[in-house]
Design a protein around this motif. Structure first.
Motif, PDB file in Angstrom:
ATOM      1  N   LEU A 117       0.864  -1.284   0.075  1.00 39.71           N
ATOM      2  CA  LEU A 117      -0.164   0.099   0.034  1.00 39.71           C
ATOM      3  C   LEU A 117       0.957   1.362  -0.145  1.00 39.71           C
ATOM      4  O   LEU A 117       0.809   2.067  -0.922  1.00 39.71           O
ATOM      5  N   LEU A 118       1.919   1.370   0.798  1.00 41.09           N
ATOM      6  CA  LEU A 118       2.960   2.404   1.060  1.00 41.09           C
ATOM      7  C   LEU A 118       3.540   2.726  -0.473  1.00 41.09           C
ATOM      8  O   LEU A 118       3.669   3.808  -0.725  1.00 41.09           O
ATOM      9  N   ALA A 119       3.998   1.391  -1.130  1.00 43.53           N
ATOM     10  CA  ALA A 119       4.760   1.499  -2.264  1.00 43.53           C
ATOM     11  C   ALA A 119       3.782   1.992  -3.351  1.00 43.53           C
ATOM     12  O   ALA A 119       4.148   2.855  -4.334  1.00 43.53           O
ATOM     13  N   ALA A 120       2.507   1.536  -3.381  1.00 46.35           N
ATOM     14  CA  ALA A 120       1.440   2.033  -4.489  1.00 46.35           C
ATOM     15  C   ALA A 120       1.180   3.713  -4.407  1.00 46.35           C
ATOM     16  O   ALA A 120       1.243   4.211  -5.159  1.00 46.35           O
ATOM     17  N   LEU A 121       1.287   4.125  -3.022  1.00 46.53           N
ATOM     18  CA  LEU A 121       0.861   5.553  -2.791  1.00 46.53           C
ATOM     19  C   LEU A 121       1.991   6.601  -3.089  1.00 46.53           C
ATOM     20  O   LEU A 121       1.769   7.608  -3.489  1.00 46.53           O
ATOM     21  N   THR A 122       3.379   5.878  -2.797  1.00 51.45           N
ATOM     22  CA  THR A 122       4.613   6.708  -2.922  1.00 51.45           C
ATOM     23  C   THR A 122       5.067   6.460  -4.262  1.00 51.45           C
ATOM     24  O   THR A 122       6.332   6.879  -4.756  1.00 51.45           O
ATOM     25  N   HIS A 123       4.454   5.670  -5.362  1.00 50.62           N
ATOM     26  CA  HIS A 123       5.213   5.409  -6.499  1.00 50.62           C
ATOM     27  C   HIS A 123       5.242   6.498  -7.508  1.00 50.62           C
ATOM     28  O   HIS A 123       5.954   6.787  -8.557  1.00 50.62           O
TER      29      HIS A 123
END
Length: 320
Positions: A117-123
């Motif tokens: 989730l964090l990777a998708a939001l900060t991608h």
């Protein structure tokens, strides 16, 4: 002898032996042999380290698992498979196995989903995302001991930050590390946070390896971001997710440091995982034979889980 034979004597010519058809020249064989020896010379330091720190301990573990040791740790007698029989007939082993399985269920899916989730939001490439990527990657630089000490202060029953936040919203304080109902959950929370940095970095790298043209094509086709991620991006990310899952499960089964510092297997053995039980038998009770047998059982369990994951779940992994 006639005149021709006298005037033109027969000349004996010596012919050099030729190599057989398809046989490489001796110089080429010598060159390949020299290259092979040179390769082993460069590999020798690594092979030596593997032999000292991996192969020798593994052989010693097999040796100790079929022997009984005295209180000083010296081999006393050969007992065969008695150590393994004692493990599989012990109630504590199955309790530790249950605690380890529950600990794995609490940490592995939660850690992967949160990191994804964090990777998708900060991608995305919005301004300031580098700062968030740096913050979410920070736990990877902390050791297990440092992370455990930080969370021990957060879990403190009287001056800890978590109980202070509960009191702010009007809730009763929680005995995070001394209540059997909360101890394993507390250690799992700390483990998820500790592993978040590694999981986040790996998953973010996987997302960044997906071409931008795929996102543009999905946007042109009218696909919303959620549908694009579930139906297009996640299948392309499945090799990375599969790798993170394998590593996380192996790490969960081998967890020791945070449990030793925070709870020492308690209270009431509620956090007594397999590795901590092994540690107590080998280095507290000096039963190195039983401890070595438990180490081999743990190795076998991890190996079986890994093989099952490769056989069952890898078929859903899309490498292209």
């Amino acid at each position: 002898m006639n005149t021709i034979d006298r005037d033109l004597p027969l000349s004996t010519t010596t012919t050099k032996p030729t190599a057989k058809v398809g046989q490489p020249p001796r110089a080429l064989i010598n060159q390949k042999l020299a290259e092979t020896l040179l390769g082993y010379v460069f590999l020798f330091p690594s092979l030596l380290l593997f032999a000292i720190f991996l192969f020798y301990p593994l052989i010693q573990t097999f040796y100790l698992s079929v022997h009984e040791t005295d209180p000083r740790g010296r081999v006393a007698s050969y007992v065969g498979f008695d150590n393994f029989i004692a493990i599989f007939t012990s109630e504590r082993f199955y309790k530790s196995l249950e605690v380890t399985g529950l600990f794995t269920l609490l940490t592995v899916p939660t850690g992967i989903v949160l990191a994804l989730l964090l990777a998708a939001l900060t991608h995305n490439h919005l301004k300031g995302m580098r700062i968030f990527q740096f913050i979410f990657s920070l736990p990877v630089v902390l050791s297990v001991g440092t992370s455990a000490v930080i969370w021990m202060m957060l879990f403190h029953p009287s001056v800890g930050m978590l109980n202070y936040l509960l009191s702010v919203v009007g809730l009763e304080p929680v005995a995070w590390l001394t209540d059997p109902r909360w101890a394993l959950l507390s250690v799992s929370m700390m483990t998820v946070w500790m592993n978040l940095g590694f999981n986040y970095i790996v998953l973010l790298s996987g997302l960044q390896g997906i071409p931008e043209e795929i996102y543009d094509s999905a946007k042109i086709d009218g696909s919303d971001p959620f549908r694009t991620f579930i139906q297009i991006i996640f299948p392309l990310l499945s090799p990375t997710v599969f790798f993170v899952t394998i590593v996380s499960i192996i790490g969960a089964f081998q967890s020791f440091g945070q449990i030793h510092i925070l709870t020492k297997g308690g209270p009431v053995n509620s956090t007594d995982v397999l590795v901590y039980s092994l540690y107590q038998d080998a280095f507290i009770n000096f039963r190195f034979g039983t401890g070595s047998a438990q180490a081999l059982v743990l190795f076998t369990i991890i190996l079986i889980f890994t093989i099952v994951q490769f056989k069952v779940f890898e078929r859903n992994v899309h490498y292209q």
